[in-house]
Design an enzyme around this catalytic site. Structure first.
Site, PDB file in Angstrom:
ATOM      1  N   ASP A 190      28.215  46.578  60.596  1.00  0.00           N
ATOM      2  CA  ASP A 190      27.884  47.980  60.796  1.00  0.00           C
ATOM      3  C   ASP A 190      27.843  48.616  59.406  1.00  0.00           C
ATOM      4  OD1 ASP A 190      30.543  48.273  60.026  1.00  0.00           O
ATOM      5  OD2 ASP A 190      31.131  49.422  61.790  1.00  0.00           O
ATOM      6  N   CYS A 198      32.946  44.594  59.684  1.00  0.00           N
ATOM      7  CA  CYS A 198      33.013  46.036  59.897  1.00  0.00           C
ATOM      8  C   CYS A 198      34.154  46.541  59.019  1.00  0.00           C
ATOM      9  CB  CYS A 198      33.180  46.404  61.371  1.00  0.00           C
ATOM     10  SG  CYS A 198      34.760  45.968  62.141  1.00  0.00           S
ATOM     11  N   THR A 251      37.385  47.024  59.620  1.00  0.00           N
ATOM     12  CA  THR A 251      38.607  46.217  59.751  1.00  0.00           C
ATOM     13  C   THR A 251      38.349  44.802  60.271  1.00  0.00           C
ATOM     14  OG1 THR A 251      38.978  46.913  62.035  1.00  0.00           O
ATOM     15  CG2 THR A 251      39.973  48.279  60.281  1.00  0.00           C
ATOM     16  N   HIS A 287      41.482  24.656  65.295  1.00  0.00           N
ATOM     17  CA  HIS A 287      42.212  24.614  66.563  1.00  0.00           C
ATOM     18  C   HIS A 287      41.556  25.418  67.677  1.00  0.00           C
ATOM     19  CE1 HIS A 287      46.363  23.358  64.751  1.00  0.00           C
ATOM     20  NE2 HIS A 287      45.368  22.576  64.361  1.00  0.00           N
ATOM     21  N   HIS A 326      43.269  20.186  71.213  1.00  0.00           N
ATOM     22  CA  HIS A 326      42.734  21.538  71.014  1.00  0.00           C
ATOM     23  C   HIS A 326      41.514  21.780  71.904  1.00  0.00           C
ATOM     24  CE1 HIS A 326      45.559  21.822  67.787  1.00  0.00           C
ATOM     25  NE2 HIS A 326      45.018  20.777  67.187  1.00  0.00           N
TER      26      HIS A 326
END
Length: 155
Positions: free
Chosen positions: A8, A73, A75, A106, A141
């Protein structure tokens, strides 16, 4: 490995740095999503959804297991939350090298999410490189990744 890359307006500058790093590492960028400049507003849910759908589309077209996504973005949280709403996508936001490795090794994540406002560019490059260099380990996994799928849709 090939990437779809998006952001963004809060992630444009870091997105450009990381696209340049991918080019330096000779890793193809299939498409870029989001604004060309930080001043051009873009809603992160729209960018994240479009990128996640493109990753799934390209992975589903025979031999596409090497297609991944990179979202940025402010965060990393908003794009990760949105990408994870797309059925079949596993996206993770990271801020340390160990976590960047583990979401691939994993958790078989296909989309790496980073925050421009919380990471420096050099750390962001290290995180991207760790994600790229960590193959999915499979084994126990794979079973656990399968358990993440909605009931009846195990891998």
């Amino acid at each position: 490995m090939r990437f779809h890359v998006g952001s963004d307006h809060g992630g444009v500058e870091l997105r450009k740095v990381l696209v340049a790093a991918l080019a330096e590492w000779e890793i193809p960028v299939l498409a870029e999503y989001g604004p060309a400049a930080p001043g051009e507003k873009a809603d992160y849910p729209n960018v994240a959804r479009e990128l996640a759908q493109a990753v799934l589309r390209d992975r589903g077209q025979g031999g596409g297991e090497d297609v991944f996504g990179l979202l940025v973005c402010g965060t990393g949280q908003g794009v990760a939350m949105t990408a994870n709403k797309v059925p079949g996508v596993r996206a993770g936001v990271v801020s340390d090298v160990f976590s960047a490795k583990m979401i691939r090794a994993h958790n078989d994540a296909q989309v790496l999410c980073l925050g421009e406002r919380v990471l420096g560019t050099e750390l962001a490059k290290q995180l991207l490189r760790a994600f790229i260099d960590a193959p999915f380990e499979g084994g126990r996994h794979a079973r656990r990744v399968g358990l993440m799928e909605p009931a009846g849709e195990e891998r």
